[in-house]
Design an enzyme around this catalytic site. Structure first.
Site, PDB file in Angstrom:
ATOM      1  N   HIS A 122      -5.474   9.504  -5.261  1.00 22.32           N
ATOM      2  CA  HIS A 122      -6.741   8.770  -5.349  1.00 22.32           C
ATOM      3  C   HIS A 122      -7.846   9.421  -4.514  1.00 22.32           C
ATOM      4  CE1 HIS A 122      -4.642   4.852  -6.866  1.00 22.32           C
ATOM      5  NE2 HIS A 122      -4.739   5.789  -7.790  1.00 22.32           N
ATOM      6  N   ASN A 230       8.573  -3.009   1.907  1.00 25.45           N
ATOM      7  CA  ASN A 230       7.359  -3.815   1.772  1.00 25.45           C
ATOM      8  C   ASN A 230       7.682  -5.222   2.311  1.00 25.45           C
ATOM      9  OD1 ASN A 230       5.205  -5.480   0.762  1.00 25.45           O
ATOM     10  ND2 ASN A 230       4.779  -3.922  -0.784  1.00 25.45           N
ATOM     11  N   PRO A 231       6.886  -5.718   3.261  1.00 28.67           N
ATOM     12  CA  PRO A 231       7.253  -7.004   3.879  1.00 28.67           C
ATOM     13  C   PRO A 231       7.030  -8.226   2.988  1.00 28.67           C
ATOM     14  CG  PRO A 231       5.148  -6.233   4.744  1.00 28.67           C
ATOM     15  CD  PRO A 231       5.672  -5.141   3.845  1.00 28.67           C
TER      16      PRO A 231
HETATM   17  P1  OAD Z   1      -2.272  -3.161  -2.512  1.00 32.39           P
HETATM   18  O1  OAD Z   1      -3.226  -3.859  -1.611  1.00 32.39           O
HETATM   19  O2  OAD Z   1      -2.298  -3.512  -3.936  1.00 32.39           O
HETATM   20  O3  OAD Z   1      -0.779  -3.352  -1.985  1.00 32.39           O
HETATM   21  C1  OAD Z   1      -0.449  -3.122  -0.644  1.00 32.39           C
HETATM   22  C2  OAD Z   1       0.964  -3.580  -0.436  1.00 32.39           C
HETATM   23  O4  OAD Z   1       1.317  -3.326   0.913  1.00 32.39           O
HETATM   24  C3  OAD Z   1       1.146  -5.086  -0.660  1.00 32.39           C
HETATM   25  O5  OAD Z   1       2.254  -5.294  -1.519  1.00 32.39           O
HETATM   26  C4  OAD Z   1       1.421  -5.617   0.738  1.00 32.39           C
HETATM   27  O6  OAD Z   1       2.306  -6.698   0.730  1.00 32.39           O
HETATM   28  C5  OAD Z   1       2.040  -4.435   1.418  1.00 32.39           C
HETATM   29  N1  OAD Z   1       1.926  -4.427   2.891  1.00 32.39           N
HETATM   30  C6  OAD Z   1       1.089  -5.152   3.673  1.00 32.39           C
HETATM   31  N2  OAD Z   1       1.290  -4.853   4.974  1.00 32.39           N
HETATM   32  C7  OAD Z   1       2.279  -3.915   5.009  1.00 32.39           C
HETATM   33  C8  OAD Z   1       2.941  -3.199   6.053  1.00 32.39           C
HETATM   34  N3  OAD Z   1       2.616  -3.373   7.330  1.00 32.39           N
HETATM   35  N4  OAD Z   1       3.915  -2.337   5.705  1.00 32.39           N
HETATM   36  C9  OAD Z   1       4.245  -2.139   4.408  1.00 32.39           C
HETATM   37  N5  OAD Z   1       3.662  -2.772   3.387  1.00 32.39           N
HETATM   38  C10 OAD Z   1       2.686  -3.654   3.678  1.00 32.39           C
HETATM   39  O7  OAD Z   1      -2.512  -1.587  -2.284  1.00 32.39           O
HETATM   40  P2  OAD Z   1      -2.005  -0.372  -3.192  1.00 32.39           P
HETATM   41  O8  OAD Z   1      -0.731  -0.673  -3.870  1.00 32.39           O
HETATM   42  O9  OAD Z   1      -2.080   0.845  -2.344  1.00 32.39           O
HETATM   43  O10 OAD Z   1      -7.094   2.396  -5.790  1.00 32.39           O
HETATM   44  O11 OAD Z   1      -3.171  -0.320  -4.259  1.00 32.39           O
HETATM   45  C11 OAD Z   1      -3.207   0.695  -5.212  1.00 32.39           C
HETATM   46  C12 OAD Z   1      -4.633   1.083  -5.491  1.00 32.39           C
HETATM   47  O12 OAD Z   1      -5.418  -0.081  -5.782  1.00 32.39           O
HETATM   48  C13 OAD Z   1      -5.369   1.699  -4.311  1.00 32.39           C
HETATM   49  O13 OAD Z   1      -5.070   3.071  -4.129  1.00 32.39           O
HETATM   50  C14 OAD Z   1      -6.797   1.501  -4.705  1.00 32.39           C
HETATM   51  C15 OAD Z   1      -6.739   0.080  -5.194  1.00 32.39           C
HETATM   52  O14 OAD Z   1      -7.702  -0.259  -6.114  1.00 32.39           O
HETATM   53  C16 OAD Z   1      -8.221   3.114  -5.781  1.00 32.39           C
HETATM   54  O15 OAD Z   1      -9.014   3.063  -4.882  1.00 32.39           O
HETATM   55  C17 OAD Z   1      -8.387   3.946  -7.001  1.00 32.39           C
END
Ligand code: OAD
Length: 266
Positions: A122, A230-231
């Site tokens: 990204h 993932n928590p």
């Molecule tokens: P999300 O916000 O969709 O998901 C983040 C995940 O991390 C969630 O499932 C949380 O529960 C988890 N989480 C929270 N705290 C955590 C921790 N301390 N350790 C581990 N996990 C934790 O974010 P992404 O999956 O990265 O795209 O989202 C994908 C894309 O959506 C991003 O790259 C962005 C966004 O739109 C673009 O900018 C193109």
């Protein structure tokens, strides 16, 4: 976290020949960068239609809301440093176990932690891409953040496009972050990594944004074992061999400790 799961994960990782990590916003949550889809996350407070379309296209005539968005970015990115989860991944690379990190994050933190093979599907927040020749260049973090500060503080409606640095070729540039509907970056390389690994870590991602979310599925289809951390829940239930419901900043350093013991490198 259950000690048994941790030991199982460590045993799988310690014998991996080609370990690849796939990370999302959750990995940087413990560095103070909000995730997108958790309650209070970025897309909870800012519309992805307005702010997820890439390259800070709203820079010409920045609205009040645009300025708030930039200030949020400045506050969280400005202070962020690699957390124990990033550092554990860098340690796994130094131990000769982790081959690459495929990340959806644009925050540069895996690179800052010391991982050298980071595929940023990204993009990277601190990089500019030329719209004419396609060339890319990075600004020093401090320079980039002070540029954002100037933009965020500019009066509403001012044309800010002149502040964005030009490419060496003279072309107009944009911030090299992928927006919704735009092609992801280095995806062929990410897919090849996924298809050739024997263990994949799916870390801190909700797995809803494609094509990035296909990465762990490519790995599984090619025969890899998948460990998810993932928590808040298991987001890849159909492909996961081992799920650990814990923060990556907690689980990964513990796993690395056990891997060290197994490999006798303590
Ligand atoms: P999300 O916000 O969709 O998901 C983040 C995940 O991390 C969630 O499932 C949380 O529960 C988890 N989480 C929270 N705290 C955590 C921790 N301390 N350790 C581990 N996990 C934790 O974010 P992404 O999956 O990265 O795209 O989202 C994908 C894309 O959506 C991003 O790259 C962005 C966004 O739109 C673009 O900018 C193109």
């Amino acid at each position: 976290m259950e000690g048994k799961l941790l030991k199982e994960a460590a045993a799988i990782i310690a014998e991996a020949k080609n370990l690849v990590a796939f990370s999302g916003a959750g990995v940087s949550a413990e560095s103070g960068i909000p995730t997108f889809r958790d309650p209070g996350g970025i897309w909870d407070r800012f519309s992805p239609d307005d702010f997820g379309t890439g390259g800070l296209s709203m820079l010409t005539g920045l609205s009040q809301r645009g300025s708030e968005f930039l200030k949020e970015m400045l506050t969280s990115f400005g202070k962020a440093e690699p957390n124990p989860g990033h550092i554990a991944l860098a340690e796994l690379e130094r131990m000769g176990i982790l081959r690459s990190v495929i990340t959806q994050n644009v925050d540069n933190l895996s690179i800052e932690a010391g991982n050298t093979r980071v595929i940023e599907v990204h993009g990277n927040f601190y990089r500019f891409r030329c719209l004419v020749c396609g060339g890319k260049f990075k600004l020093a973090k401090e320079d980039f953040l002070s540029l954002l500060e100037r933009i965020a503080d500019a009066p509403e409606g001012e044309d800010l496009s002149g502040l964005i640095p030009r490419c060496r070729c003279g072309g107009v540039t944009r911030i090299d972050v992928v927006g919704f509907g735009e092609p992801v970056e280095d995806f062929a390389q990410a897919e090849a990594e996924a298809r050739s690994c024997d263990v994949m870590l799916a870390l801190g991602t909700s797995g809803v944004v494609t094509p990035a979310a296909f990465i762990p599925r490519f790995a599984k289809r090619a025969g890899a074992r998948v460990i998810e951390i993932n928590p808040t829940g298991c987001y890849f239930p159909e492909i996961v061999d081992l799920y650990i419901g814990e923060k990556t900043g907690v689980a990964l350093p513990m796993i690395v400790e056990v891997v060290r013991r197994i490999r006798g490198t303590a």
